[in-house]
Structure formats: structure tokens, C-alpha cells
Design an enzyme around this catalytic site. Structure first.
Site, PDB file in Angstrom:
ATOM      1  N   ARG A 153       0.793  -1.157  -0.089  1.00 46.06           N
ATOM      2  CA  ARG A 153       0.048   0.091  -0.191  1.00 46.06           C
ATOM      3  C   ARG A 153       0.721   1.178   0.182  1.00 46.06           C
ATOM      4  NH1 ARG A 153      -0.650   4.418   3.376  1.00 46.06           N
ATOM      5  NH2 ARG A 153      -0.117   3.194   5.160  1.00 46.06           N
TER       6      ARG A 153
ATOM      7  N   ASN B 268       9.365   4.301   4.228  1.00 42.03           N
ATOM      8  CA  ASN B 268       9.477   3.521   5.527  1.00 42.03           C
ATOM      9  C   ASN B 268      10.614   2.760   5.734  1.00 42.03           C
ATOM     10  OD1 ASN B 268       6.766   4.231   5.027  1.00 42.03           O
ATOM     11  ND2 ASN B 268       5.878   2.578   6.526  1.00 42.03           N
TER      12      ASN B 268
ATOM     13  N   CYS C 186       4.030   9.220   2.045  1.00 38.77           N
ATOM     14  CA  CYS C 186       2.881   9.727   2.215  1.00 38.77           C
ATOM     15  C   CYS C 186       2.967  10.683   0.915  1.00 38.77           C
ATOM     16  CB  CYS C 186       2.215  10.514   3.420  1.00 38.77           C
ATOM     17  SG  CYS C 186       0.654  11.241   2.991  1.00 38.77           S
TER      18      CYS C 186
ATOM     19  N   HIS D 264       9.820   6.162   9.559  1.00 36.87           N
ATOM     20  CA  HIS D 264      10.113   6.490   7.949  1.00 36.87           C
ATOM     21  C   HIS D 264      11.542   6.660   8.002  1.00 36.87           C
ATOM     22  CE1 HIS D 264       6.396   6.852   5.578  1.00 36.87           C
ATOM     23  NE2 HIS D 264       5.875   6.915   6.703  1.00 36.87           N
TER      24      HIS D 264
ATOM     25  N   HIS E 124       5.544   3.368  13.824  1.00 39.38           N
ATOM     26  CA  HIS E 124       5.406   3.643  12.301  1.00 39.38           C
ATOM     27  C   HIS E 124       6.682   4.561  11.808  1.00 39.38           C
ATOM     28  CE1 HIS E 124       3.634   3.740   8.358  1.00 39.38           C
ATOM     29  NE2 HIS E 124       3.993   5.063   8.444  1.00 39.38           N
TER      30      HIS E 124
END
Length: 319
Positions: free
Chosen positions: A16, A263, A250, A219, A217
Site C-alpha cells: 500500500r 518507511n 505519504c 520512516h 510507524h
């Protein structure tokens, strides 16, 4: 003193988040092949795609078809992202989506408007509605995310207290709605974090919610991703969202170079855990094969390191 967990869960976001930022729309057959490879690695949760506006994220317009075509492995959850009620309804009616209800919080007002077309305070109040929406479907909130937890490309450094205030709101919301506290996810959406900032944030959050499970999460936008994973591990964090080969980012985060927005690499983080003696349940060699497949699909060198070098087992065995 370090307090490493004995087992770490990795939630894969590459299919995704990895493809949503690319300008090109890659063939669905290739993305199906990548997901099928990931399914065979020992990962237990793979985010297949997102149910968002095809006008703004055309790369995810075929997510429903992806769910129809992947080969499911028992014990693996195949999830999706949504950013509003409409997207959630699409996920509910799509083919065999494993719903993982989440809440989204934005200490950066500008990023909230860029990503969700709503102010930070509006998004806060919408989360009350989301909790009730999930309840109505018999679902329990899995995770609550506070994004841009260390800094924002639009607003600069984000004060720690502003982030913690969102986490307080989450705890109060859970109490008001009489629901279990979900995983509290510290999201370094734009790669502003550093190891000491990570430790300070996790320490404050643990003091605030000592019984809560904490996830991250991360990056790797500025090369500190794996260092931040190590810092979080040292504070006992046992859930990380990552992307195969370091894909991702993003598309509404204002990055100067999309490929560098990725990420933290799943295979690099799994390798780190293995070297520290932390179990993950993941086959690193199979993960490397998946990472190499991702690089082949993209058609350009990707940011993962272990995918290009391999692990150390073959060298240890040679001796």
C-alpha cells in the site's frame, strides 16, 4: 538499561504505502506477485492497499481487485487503509478484507488538512464517530495513530506535549466509550525522529499509559530509521510498521524526493532483531526475495540494505 522485547511483530505496509507515492501505476499482476511472496515469509499482517479517492491516489484505484486476486495464506491478515467513513464502507464490502479498525490523529493541523481535508480538531472529533461506527459493526479499535509525532515538513518541529495531548485524548475517548485501549502508535510520518527523541517519547507515553501496548510507524527519510527502531526496541516496543525494501511515503507530506520518503525497510529491521536475539517469526531469506522482487517491479535501486547484501548466516555457516 535496555529492555528488549522477546518477540516483535512486524506489520507490512509496502504493497500500500510503497506504491501510493509512485507516479507510475504498476501492473496489478506484479503487485499480486509481491503480496504472494510476502505471504510466504512469516509476516502475519500485510496491508494490501487503500480505499481512498482515486482522483487523488489513482495508484490505489484497483485495491478491490487486488483483494480478489491474491493468494491467501492461513494465519495472515490482509488489511487496507481508509481515511473516512466512505472508505471504511468500501473496505467492509470488498472481497475478504481483514478489517483492522484504526483511529487517526494529527498534531500537525496543516498535514491533517493535506491528508484528510479536515483540521486537527475536526479529525479528533471524527474519531468519536469512528469508534461508534466500528462498534455498530461489532468491531474493536485495533490501533490509534498520532502522526508527525516528531516533526512536520509543513509546520516544523512538533512539540512533544502536543503529541502527548492527542494520546491523552485517545485514553479519555476509550474510557468514555468503554472500549479497550488500542495499540498506541507513534508515527514518524515524515522522518523527523532521532533515537533520543524516540526514547523520550516512548518513556513519556509509558508513564501515561503503563499497561498499553506501544507501536511505531517509522520512516527512513533521513537515514535514521533503523537507529530509531533500535531506540524503540530498547524501550520495549514490540510492534513496528515497515515496508519491504524501504518502499513508501505519504504523497501529501511535502517530501522533496519521493523515493527517499520510504518507511524503514522490513528486511533491515528484521535482520536487526535477529542479530539482537529477538524473535520475529519471519524468514529473512524469503523476505529478501520479496524485496528483490519489489526492486524489479519499481525498476530502480531501492533503499533496503540487507536485500543487497544478505544476512550473516551464510558466512557464519561457512566457518
Amino acid at each position: 538499561m535496555s529492555d528488549f522485547p522477546k518477540f516483535v511483530e512486524f506489520r507490512e505496509e509496502g504493497p500500500r504505502e510503497g506504491f501510493q507515492i509512485e507516479k507510475k501505476i504498476y501492473p496489478i499482476e506484479e503487485r499480486v506477485d509481491l503480496i504472494d511472496l510476502l505471504s510466504d515469509t512469516g509476516l502475519k499482517r500485510i496491508q494490501v492497499g487503500s480505499f481512498v479517492s482515486p482522483k487523488y491516489v489513482p495508484q490505489m484505484a484497483d485495491t478491490g481487485t487486488l483483494f480478489q486476486r491474491i493468494k491467501r495464506v492461513p494465519g495472515v491478515n490482509y488489511t487496507a487503509l481508509w481515511l473516512n467513513d466512505k472508505g471504511f464502507r468500501k473496505a467492509l464490502t470488498a472481497h475478504e478484507v481483514d478489517i483492522d479498525p484504526r483511529l487517526l490523529f494529527y498534531p500537525s493541523d496543516r498535514f491533517s488538512r493535506e491528508n484528510n481535508n479536515a483540521s486537527s480538531m475536526e479529525m479528533r472529533e471524527k474519531q468519536r464517530e469512528w469508534v461508534r461506527l466500528y462498534k455498530a459493526e461489532g468491531l474493536t479499535v485495533d490501533a490509534a495513530y498520532v502522526m508527525t509525532a516528531f516533526g512536520c515538513n509543513f509546520e516544523g518541529e512538533i512539540p512533544q506535549e502536543r503529541v502527548l495531548d492527542d494520546f491523552r485524548f485517545i485514553l479519555d475517548l476509550c474510557a468514555d466509550e468503554n472500549i479497550p485501549v488500542p495499540i498506541l502508535v507513534v508515527a514518524d510520518t515524515m522522518g523527523w525522529g532521532n533515537p533520543e527523541a524516540v526514547k523520550r517519547m516512548i518513556g513519556k507515553l509509558r508513564n501515561m499509559a503503563p499497561e498499553a501496548r506501544i507501536g511505531m510507524h517509522i520512516h527512513d527519510t533521513r537515514g535514521l530509521g533503523i537507529a530509531n527502531v533500535y531506540a524503540a526496541l530498547s524501550m520495549g516496543v514490540d510492534m513496528f510498521e515497515s515496508s519491504i525494501a524501504g518502499l513508501g511515503g505519504c504523497p501529501f507530506a511535502g517530501h522533496g524526493h519521493a523515493r527517499a520518503a520510504g518507511n524503514v525497510s522490513t528486511e533491515d529491521a528484521v535482520f536487526l532483531c535477529q542479530e539482537l536475539g529477538i524473535e520475529t517469526g519471519i524468514d529473512l531469506d524469503k523476505l529478501i526475495i520479496a524485496a528483490q522482487k519489489a526492486e524489479t517491479i519499481i525498476g530502480a535501486p531501492l533503499m533496503g540494505r540487507v536485500m543487497h547484501t544478505g544476512g550473516l548466516d551464510k558466512y557464519r555457516k561457512a566457518k
